[in-house]
Write a protein that holds these residues in place. Sequence first.
Motif, PDB file in Angstrom:
ATOM      1  N   SER A   1     -13.362 -13.582  -5.421  1.00 19.07           N
ATOM      2  CA  SER A   1     -12.765 -12.023  -5.645  1.00 19.07           C
ATOM      3  C   SER A   1     -11.605 -11.988  -4.762  1.00 19.07           C
ATOM      4  N   ASP A   2     -10.680 -10.964  -5.112  1.00 19.04           N
ATOM      5  CA  ASP A   2      -9.665 -10.921  -4.060  1.00 19.04           C
ATOM      6  C   ASP A   2      -9.888  -9.642  -3.236  1.00 19.04           C
ATOM      7  N   THR A   3     -11.235  -9.166  -3.150  1.00 21.69           N
ATOM      8  CA  THR A   3     -11.333  -8.179  -2.345  1.00 21.69           C
ATOM      9  C   THR A   3     -12.759  -8.477  -1.421  1.00 21.69           C
ATOM     10  N   ALA A   4     -12.888  -7.964  -0.353  1.00 20.98           N
ATOM     11  CA  ALA A   4     -14.037  -8.035   0.548  1.00 20.98           C
ATOM     12  C   ALA A   4     -14.397  -6.593   0.865  1.00 20.98           C
ATOM     13  N   LEU A   5     -15.652  -6.411   1.404  1.00 19.01           N
ATOM     14  CA  LEU A   5     -16.076  -5.370   1.826  1.00 19.01           C
ATOM     15  C   LEU A   5     -16.429  -5.504   3.409  1.00 19.01           C
ATOM     16  N   LEU A   6     -15.788  -4.579   3.869  1.00 16.13           N
ATOM     17  CA  LEU A   6     -16.037  -4.497   5.600  1.00 16.13           C
ATOM     18  C   LEU A   6     -16.927  -3.222   5.998  1.00 16.13           C
ATOM     19  N   ILE A   7     -18.092  -3.320   6.348  1.00 14.06           N
ATOM     20  CA  ILE A   7     -18.637  -2.520   6.966  1.00 14.06           C
ATOM     21  C   ILE A   7     -18.698  -2.585   8.488  1.00 14.06           C
ATOM     22  N   ILE A   8     -18.149  -1.399   9.259  1.00 12.52           N
ATOM     23  CA  ILE A   8     -17.882  -1.502  10.587  1.00 12.52           C
ATOM     24  C   ILE A   8     -18.797  -0.878  11.327  1.00 12.52           C
ATOM     25  N   ASP A   9     -19.380  -1.328  12.525  1.00 14.93           N
ATOM     26  CA  ASP A   9     -20.259  -1.082  13.391  1.00 14.93           C
ATOM     27  C   ASP A   9     -21.269   0.085  12.984  1.00 14.93           C
TER      28      ASP A   9
ATOM     29  N   CYS B   1     -12.861   3.033  15.569  1.00 16.71           N
ATOM     30  CA  CYS B   1     -13.061   1.521  14.953  1.00 16.71           C
ATOM     31  C   CYS B   1     -12.718   1.536  13.222  1.00 16.71           C
ATOM     32  N   VAL B   2     -13.008   2.401  12.743  1.00 19.08           N
ATOM     33  CA  VAL B   2     -12.562   2.623  11.087  1.00 19.08           C
ATOM     34  C   VAL B   2     -11.180   2.675  10.945  1.00 19.08           C
ATOM     35  N   ASP B   3     -10.472   3.801  11.695  1.00 17.71           N
ATOM     36  CA  ASP B   3      -9.179   4.088  11.660  1.00 17.71           C
ATOM     37  C   ASP B   3      -8.372   2.910  12.299  1.00 17.71           C
ATOM     38  N   SER B   4      -8.740   2.189  13.420  1.00 14.31           N
ATOM     39  CA  SER B   4      -7.996   1.252  13.980  1.00 14.31           C
ATOM     40  C   SER B   4      -7.986   0.110  13.139  1.00 14.31           C
ATOM     41  N   THR B   5      -9.083  -0.343  12.366  1.00 12.80           N
ATOM     42  CA  THR B   5      -9.072  -1.304  11.627  1.00 12.80           C
ATOM     43  C   THR B   5      -8.290  -1.130  10.383  1.00 12.80           C
ATOM     44  N   LEU B   6      -8.413  -0.116   9.613  1.00 12.82           N
ATOM     45  CA  LEU B   6      -7.569   0.118   8.510  1.00 12.82           C
ATOM     46  C   LEU B   6      -6.345   0.271   8.538  1.00 12.82           C
ATOM     47  N   ARG B   7      -5.738   0.672   9.743  1.00 12.64           N
ATOM     48  CA  ARG B   7      -4.447   0.667  10.110  1.00 12.64           C
ATOM     49  C   ARG B   7      -3.880  -0.628  10.277  1.00 12.64           C
ATOM     50  N   ASN B   8      -4.570  -1.517  10.896  1.00  6.37           N
ATOM     51  CA  ASN B   8      -4.024  -2.869  11.227  1.00  6.37           C
ATOM     52  C   ASN B   8      -4.243  -3.439   9.582  1.00  6.37           C
ATOM     53  N   ALA B   9      -4.992  -3.353   8.865  1.00  2.51           N
ATOM     54  CA  ALA B   9      -5.352  -3.879   7.852  1.00  2.51           C
ATOM     55  C   ALA B   9      -4.093  -3.705   6.916  1.00  2.51           C
ATOM     56  N   VAL B  10      -3.604  -2.198   6.757  1.00  2.00           N
ATOM     57  CA  VAL B  10      -2.432  -1.840   6.030  1.00  2.00           C
ATOM     58  C   VAL B  10      -1.195  -2.624   6.742  1.00  2.00           C
ATOM     59  N   SER B  11      -1.026  -2.569   7.887  1.00  2.14           N
ATOM     60  CA  SER B  11       0.169  -3.172   8.613  1.00  2.14           C
ATOM     61  C   SER B  11       0.086  -4.760   8.099  1.00  2.14           C
TER      62      SER B  11
ATOM     63  N   GLY C   1     -15.671   0.889   5.077  1.00  3.53           N
ATOM     64  CA  GLY C   1     -16.702   2.103   5.630  1.00  3.53           C
ATOM     65  C   GLY C   1     -17.174   1.646   6.931  1.00  3.53           C
ATOM     66  N   GLY C   2     -17.964   2.626   7.566  1.00  8.17           N
ATOM     67  CA  GLY C   2     -18.640   2.218   8.910  1.00  8.17           C
ATOM     68  C   GLY C   2     -18.443   3.324   9.755  1.00  8.17           C
ATOM     69  N   ALA C   3     -18.264   3.222  10.807  1.00  4.79           N
ATOM     70  CA  ALA C   3     -18.303   3.967  12.245  1.00  4.79           C
ATOM     71  C   ALA C   3     -17.376   3.370  13.316  1.00  4.79           C
TER      72      ALA C   3
END
Length: 174
Positions: free
Chosen positions: A2-10, A113-123, A106-108
């Motif tokens: 798959s070209d997708t991964a699921l991240l569940i944070i903290d 942590c969710v916002d920090s991770t997704l912003r870095n992922a987008v970048s 998804g996560g906490a």
Amino acid sequence: MSDTALLIIDIQVGVVDGELRAARLDTVLDNLNLAIAAARRRGIPVIFVQHEEDERPHGSAAWQLHPGLARQDGDQIVYKRYGDSFCETNLAQLLSAHGASKLWIGGAATDFCVDSTLRNAVSRGYQVTVIGDGHTTVSAFALSGEQVIDHFNAAWGATSATPQPLRVKPAAEL
């Protein structure tokens, strides 16, 4: 592959069910388990992220992943010490090994942590889909946890200045 991964944070005992209980926790756990089931049906790797710090040391009861998560042998775990799940971890290499260019996240905690991770992922050029009903936080400052969740879903959903689309979807639509 798959070209997708699921991240569940903290989604750890001490983060979401410790002194303060995270907002909408039971619903968030249900929705994360829906996302996990959808990922497994599609052959999408499930990656759990665990945060370690002085008050939540590695291996402690508070550090453990929440028992309400539908974990399986073979799920991968990334250990981190900072809000951003990419910072000084093997997450980028793990995603590359899976050929992932898209992430379900998804996560906490929503606002950290969710916002920090997704912003870095987008970048980094990942196409990110936030599980809108699959992230949580505790009440802090002048806002309730529910208000923080709703605000971030609205802000992320209105974001268009990204290299790849940033989407917010409920778990049932993944």
